[in-house]
Design a protein around this motif. Structure first.
Motif, PDB file in Angstrom:
ATOM      1  N   GLN A  27       1.149  -0.955  -0.335  1.00  0.00           N
ATOM      2  CA  GLN A  27      -0.387  -0.236   0.075  1.00  0.00           C
ATOM      3  C   GLN A  27       0.752   1.296   0.118  1.00  0.00           C
ATOM      4  O   GLN A  27       0.328   2.214  -0.299  1.00  0.00           O
ATOM      5  CB  GLN A  27      -1.064  -0.002   1.337  1.00  0.00           C
ATOM      6  CG  GLN A  27      -1.966  -1.391   1.120  1.00  0.00           C
ATOM      7  CD  GLN A  27      -2.709  -1.185   1.978  1.00  0.00           C
ATOM      8  OE1 GLN A  27      -2.409  -1.109   3.458  1.00  0.00           O
ATOM      9  NE2 GLN A  27      -4.281  -2.041   2.182  1.00  0.00           N
ATOM     10  N   VAL A  28       1.753   1.476   0.743  1.00  0.00           N
ATOM     11  CA  VAL A  28       2.569   2.620   1.433  1.00  0.00           C
ATOM     12  C   VAL A  28       3.562   2.674  -0.693  1.00  0.00           C
ATOM     13  O   VAL A  28       2.819   3.964  -1.314  1.00  0.00           O
ATOM     14  CB  VAL A  28       4.274   2.768   1.723  1.00  0.00           C
ATOM     15  CG1 VAL A  28       4.660   3.141   1.974  1.00  0.00           C
ATOM     16  CG2 VAL A  28       3.437   2.456   2.818  1.00  0.00           C
ATOM     17  N   ARG A  29       3.617   1.678  -1.146  1.00  0.00           N
ATOM     18  CA  ARG A  29       4.368   1.668  -2.913  1.00  0.00           C
ATOM     19  C   ARG A  29       3.661   2.365  -3.430  1.00  0.00           C
ATOM     20  O   ARG A  29       3.628   2.911  -4.275  1.00  0.00           O
ATOM     21  CB  ARG A  29       5.008   0.141  -2.585  1.00  0.00           C
ATOM     22  CG  ARG A  29       5.604  -0.031  -2.721  1.00  0.00           C
ATOM     23  CD  ARG A  29       6.511  -2.117  -2.971  1.00  0.00           C
ATOM     24  NE  ARG A  29       7.691  -2.164  -2.233  1.00  0.00           N
ATOM     25  CZ  ARG A  29       7.844  -3.116  -1.775  1.00  0.00           C
ATOM     26  NH1 ARG A  29       6.924  -4.383  -2.439  1.00  0.00           N
ATOM     27  NH2 ARG A  29       9.006  -3.548  -1.843  1.00  0.00           N
ATOM     28  N   LEU A  59       8.307  10.692  -4.684  1.00  0.00           N
ATOM     29  CA  LEU A  59       9.669   9.782  -5.354  1.00  0.00           C
ATOM     30  C   LEU A  59      10.868   9.697  -4.425  1.00  0.00           C
ATOM     31  O   LEU A  59      11.674   8.594  -4.669  1.00  0.00           O
ATOM     32  CB  LEU A  59      10.421  10.004  -6.739  1.00  0.00           C
ATOM     33  CG  LEU A  59      11.521   9.435  -7.445  1.00  0.00           C
ATOM     34  CD1 LEU A  59      10.874   8.316  -7.814  1.00  0.00           C
ATOM     35  CD2 LEU A  59      11.861   9.809  -9.267  1.00  0.00           C
ATOM     36  N   SER A  60      11.455  10.643  -3.730  1.00  0.00           N
ATOM     37  CA  SER A  60      12.652  10.782  -2.886  1.00  0.00           C
ATOM     38  C   SER A  60      11.438   9.579  -1.808  1.00  0.00           C
ATOM     39  O   SER A  60      12.725   8.754  -0.977  1.00  0.00           O
ATOM     40  CB  SER A  60      12.674  11.869  -2.584  1.00  0.00           C
ATOM     41  OG  SER A  60      13.954  11.836  -1.660  1.00  0.00           O
ATOM     42  N   ARG A  61      10.756  10.131  -1.611  1.00  0.00           N
ATOM     43  CA  ARG A  61       9.808   9.196  -0.573  1.00  0.00           C
ATOM     44  C   ARG A  61      10.237   8.781  -0.400  1.00  0.00           C
ATOM     45  O   ARG A  61      10.234   6.983   0.080  1.00  0.00           O
ATOM     46  CB  ARG A  61       8.595   9.353  -0.230  1.00  0.00           C
ATOM     47  CG  ARG A  61       8.648  10.633   0.565  1.00  0.00           C
ATOM     48  CD  ARG A  61       9.145  11.159   2.239  1.00  0.00           C
ATOM     49  NE  ARG A  61       9.021   9.916   2.777  1.00  0.00           N
ATOM     50  CZ  ARG A  61       8.691  10.610   4.761  1.00  0.00           C
ATOM     51  NH1 ARG A  61       8.450  12.016   5.065  1.00  0.00           N
ATOM     52  NH2 ARG A  61       7.593   9.683   5.132  1.00  0.00           N
ATOM     53  N   LEU A  62       9.149   7.176  -1.786  1.00  0.00           N
ATOM     54  CA  LEU A  62       9.866   5.454  -2.608  1.00  0.00           C
ATOM     55  C   LEU A  62      11.263   5.300  -2.274  1.00  0.00           C
ATOM     56  O   LEU A  62      11.003   4.139  -1.689  1.00  0.00           O
ATOM     57  CB  LEU A  62       8.976   5.503  -3.493  1.00  0.00           C
ATOM     58  CG  LEU A  62       9.055   4.387  -4.464  1.00  0.00           C
ATOM     59  CD1 LEU A  62       8.101   3.341  -3.485  1.00  0.00           C
ATOM     60  CD2 LEU A  62       8.324   4.511  -5.828  1.00  0.00           C
ATOM     61  N   LYS A  63      12.064   5.823  -2.678  1.00  0.00           N
ATOM     62  CA  LYS A  63      13.651   5.761  -2.835  1.00  0.00           C
ATOM     63  C   LYS A  63      13.955   5.484  -1.611  1.00  0.00           C
ATOM     64  O   LYS A  63      14.720   4.263  -1.229  1.00  0.00           O
ATOM     65  CB  LYS A  63      14.294   7.009  -3.026  1.00  0.00           C
ATOM     66  CG  LYS A  63      14.450   6.180  -4.734  1.00  0.00           C
ATOM     67  CD  LYS A  63      14.903   7.567  -5.899  1.00  0.00           C
ATOM     68  CE  LYS A  63      16.208   7.491  -5.527  1.00  0.00           C
ATOM     69  NZ  LYS A  63      17.246   8.553  -6.425  1.00  0.00           N
ATOM     70  N   SER A  64      13.456   6.384  -0.724  1.00  0.00           N
ATOM     71  CA  SER A  64      14.284   6.372   0.909  1.00  0.00           C
ATOM     72  C   SER A  64      13.322   4.899   1.428  1.00  0.00           C
ATOM     73  O   SER A  64      14.018   4.164   2.662  1.00  0.00           O
ATOM     74  CB  SER A  64      14.015   7.781   1.900  1.00  0.00           C
ATOM     75  OG  SER A  64      14.408   8.954   1.640  1.00  0.00           O
ATOM     76  N   PHE A  65      11.711   4.580   1.393  1.00  0.00           N
ATOM     77  CA  PHE A  65      11.321   4.003   1.940  1.00  0.00           C
ATOM     78  C   PHE A  65      11.703   2.401   1.574  1.00  0.00           C
ATOM     79  O   PHE A  65      12.097   1.691   2.293  1.00  0.00           O
ATOM     80  CB  PHE A  65       9.780   4.234   1.557  1.00  0.00           C
ATOM     81  CG  PHE A  65       9.116   2.621   1.874  1.00  0.00           C
ATOM     82  CD1 PHE A  65       8.528   2.563   3.277  1.00  0.00           C
ATOM     83  CD2 PHE A  65       8.450   2.225   1.434  1.00  0.00           C
ATOM     84  CE1 PHE A  65       7.469   1.623   3.407  1.00  0.00           C
ATOM     85  CE2 PHE A  65       7.752   0.581   1.420  1.00  0.00           C
ATOM     86  CZ  PHE A  65       7.218   0.828   2.049  1.00  0.00           C
ATOM     87  N   GLU A  66      12.026   2.620   0.008  1.00  0.00           N
ATOM     88  CA  GLU A  66      12.619   0.953  -0.948  1.00  0.00           C
ATOM     89  C   GLU A  66      14.500   1.247   0.271  1.00  0.00           C
ATOM     90  O   GLU A  66      14.432  -0.490   0.698  1.00  0.00           O
ATOM     91  CB  GLU A  66      12.782   0.974  -1.749  1.00  0.00           C
ATOM     92  CG  GLU A  66      11.329   0.749  -2.944  1.00  0.00           C
ATOM     93  CD  GLU A  66      10.916   0.028  -2.029  1.00  0.00           C
ATOM     94  OE1 GLU A  66      11.196  -1.119  -1.425  1.00  0.00           O
ATOM     95  OE2 GLU A  66       8.782  -0.537  -3.062  1.00  0.00           O
TER      96      GLU A  66
END
Length: 86
Positions: A27-29, A59-66
Motif C-alpha cells: 500500500q505504501v508503494r 519519488l524521493s520518499r519511495l526511494k527512501s522507503f525502499e
C-alpha cells in the motif's frame, strides 16, 4: 511540500505513519507510485513545475522507503518480505 499541519503532536507526518505500519508495504508503494504518476501526467496542464516538485518529493520518499525497507539490498520488489507465504 509538507506543511506543519500534517504533523501530529509527536512530530510524525502522515507519510511517517504510513511507513510505520498504518499501511502495508504494498500500500505504501502504491500510494507513492500513484502520486508520482498523477503529478507527472498532469503537470503540463495544471501546476507546471509545482507538480514536478511534488512528483520528485514522492519519488524521493519511495526511494527512501525502499532503501530502509530492503536494507539497501536488491530484492524482488513484487514480494512483500513480511508476507509469510513468500
Amino acid at each position: 511540500m509538507k506543511p506543519d499541519y500534517y504533523k501530529g503532536t509527536d512530530g510524525k507526518d502522515l507519510f511517517d505513519r504510513f511507513e510505520a505500519g498504518l499501511l502495508t508495504v504494498d500500500q505504501v508503494r502504491g500510494f507513492y507510485t500513484g502520486n508520482i504518476i498523477k503529478y507527472l501526467t498532469r503537470y503540463q496542464k495544471k501546476n507546471g513545475l509545482e507538480d514536478l516538485d511534488k512528483a520528485e518529493t514522492y519519488l524521493s520518499r519511495l526511494k527512501s522507503f525502499e532503501t530502509a525497507h530492503l536494507g539497501g539490498v536488491q530484492h524482488d520488489l513484487q514480494k512483500d518480505p513480511a508476507d509469510p507465504k513468500v
